[in-house]
Scaffold this motif. Structure first.
Motif, PDB file in Angstrom:
ATOM      1  N   ILE A  15      57.764-135.970  64.040  1.00 42.73           N
ATOM      2  CA  ILE A  15      59.010-136.670  63.760  1.00 42.73           C
ATOM      3  C   ILE A  15      59.897-136.862  64.935  1.00 42.73           C
ATOM      4  O   ILE A  15      60.517-137.700  65.314  1.00 42.73           O
ATOM      5  N   MET A  16      59.693-135.819  65.620  1.00 40.07           N
ATOM      6  CA  MET A  16      60.365-135.809  67.063  1.00 40.07           C
ATOM      7  C   MET A  16      59.929-136.785  68.055  1.00 40.07           C
ATOM      8  O   MET A  16      60.621-137.233  68.610  1.00 40.07           O
ATOM      9  N   ILE A  17      58.576-136.787  68.079  1.00 40.27           N
ATOM     10  CA  ILE A  17      58.083-137.843  69.018  1.00 40.27           C
ATOM     11  C   ILE A  17      58.384-139.287  68.475  1.00 40.27           C
ATOM     12  O   ILE A  17      58.658-140.087  69.454  1.00 40.27           O
ATOM     13  N   LEU A  18      58.514-139.685  67.336  1.00 42.10           N
ATOM     14  CA  LEU A  18      58.894-140.794  66.681  1.00 42.10           C
ATOM     15  C   LEU A  18      60.340-141.404  66.928  1.00 42.10           C
ATOM     16  O   LEU A  18      60.581-142.386  67.318  1.00 42.10           O
ATOM     17  N   ILE A  19      61.274-140.045  66.678  1.00 43.33           N
ATOM     18  CA  ILE A  19      62.698-140.318  67.134  1.00 43.33           C
ATOM     19  C   ILE A  19      62.876-140.539  68.880  1.00 43.33           C
ATOM     20  O   ILE A  19      63.341-141.515  68.963  1.00 43.33           O
ATOM     21  N   PHE A  20      62.182-139.990  69.709  1.00 40.34           N
ATOM     22  CA  PHE A  20      62.245-140.042  70.906  1.00 40.34           C
ATOM     23  C   PHE A  20      61.698-141.058  71.547  1.00 40.34           C
ATOM     24  O   PHE A  20      62.028-141.703  72.560  1.00 40.34           O
TER      25      PHE A  20
ATOM     26  N   GLY B 191      61.552-144.124  69.870  1.00 43.35           N
ATOM     27  CA  GLY B 191      62.471-144.964  69.181  1.00 43.35           C
ATOM     28  C   GLY B 191      63.530-145.236  70.340  1.00 43.35           C
ATOM     29  O   GLY B 191      63.919-146.117  70.720  1.00 43.35           O
ATOM     30  N   LEU B 192      64.166-143.970  70.501  1.00 45.68           N
ATOM     31  CA  LEU B 192      65.091-143.824  71.617  1.00 45.68           C
ATOM     32  C   LEU B 192      64.927-144.532  73.072  1.00 45.68           C
ATOM     33  O   LEU B 192      65.749-145.421  73.587  1.00 45.68           O
ATOM     34  N   ALA B 193      63.784-144.142  73.444  1.00 42.17           N
ATOM     35  CA  ALA B 193      63.086-144.724  74.539  1.00 42.17           C
ATOM     36  C   ALA B 193      63.201-146.041  74.651  1.00 42.17           C
ATOM     37  O   ALA B 193      63.654-146.948  75.488  1.00 42.17           O
ATOM     38  N   ALA B 194      62.698-146.650  73.562  1.00 42.36           N
ATOM     39  CA  ALA B 194      62.407-147.989  73.278  1.00 42.36           C
ATOM     40  C   ALA B 194      63.854-148.737  73.220  1.00 42.36           C
ATOM     41  O   ALA B 194      63.866-149.835  73.792  1.00 42.36           O
ATOM     42  N   LEU B 195      64.627-148.355  72.653  1.00 44.63           N
ATOM     43  CA  LEU B 195      65.915-148.834  72.369  1.00 44.63           C
ATOM     44  C   LEU B 195      66.669-148.928  73.744  1.00 44.63           C
ATOM     45  O   LEU B 195      67.352-149.669  74.160  1.00 44.63           O
ATOM     46  N   PHE B 196      66.662-147.859  74.528  1.00 42.19           N
ATOM     47  CA  PHE B 196      67.004-147.766  76.093  1.00 42.19           C
ATOM     48  C   PHE B 196      66.394-148.741  76.914  1.00 42.19           C
ATOM     49  O   PHE B 196      67.254-149.518  77.630  1.00 42.19           O
ATOM     50  N   PHE B 197      65.231-148.928  76.614  1.00 33.80           N
ATOM     51  CA  PHE B 197      64.568-149.764  77.545  1.00 33.80           C
ATOM     52  C   PHE B 197      64.875-151.281  77.378  1.00 33.80           C
ATOM     53  O   PHE B 197      65.027-152.347  78.197  1.00 33.80           O
ATOM     54  N   PHE B 198      65.156-151.588  75.833  1.00 28.45           N
ATOM     55  CA  PHE B 198      65.387-152.871  75.306  1.00 28.45           C
ATOM     56  C   PHE B 198      66.948-153.187  76.074  1.00 28.45           C
ATOM     57  O   PHE B 198      67.141-154.376  76.426  1.00 28.45           O
TER      58      PHE B 198
END
Length: 59
Positions: free
Chosen positions: A31-36, A38-45
């Protein structure tokens, strides 16, 4: 042939030293890996959008 048998014995003895994580630990870290991720993908987006707009404005 003797070295191969020693190697197999060594691998077998190391195999029994492995400590496998519990199901709860695996679920939490997944779950932590999926959340982080997702956050990294949002940041790069967001950064990509800003840079794209900036380059479009300059050129």
């Amino acid at each position: 042939m003797k070295k191969m048998l020693e190697f197999i014995k060594s691998v077998r003895s190391e195999w029994f030293k492995i400590v496998w994580p519990s199901r709860e630990t695996v679920v939490k870290t997944t779950i932590m890996i999926l959340i982080f991720s997702g956050l990294a993908a949002l940041f790069f987006f967001v950064v990509d959008g800003i840079l794209n707009a900036l380059v479009g404005w300059i050129f």
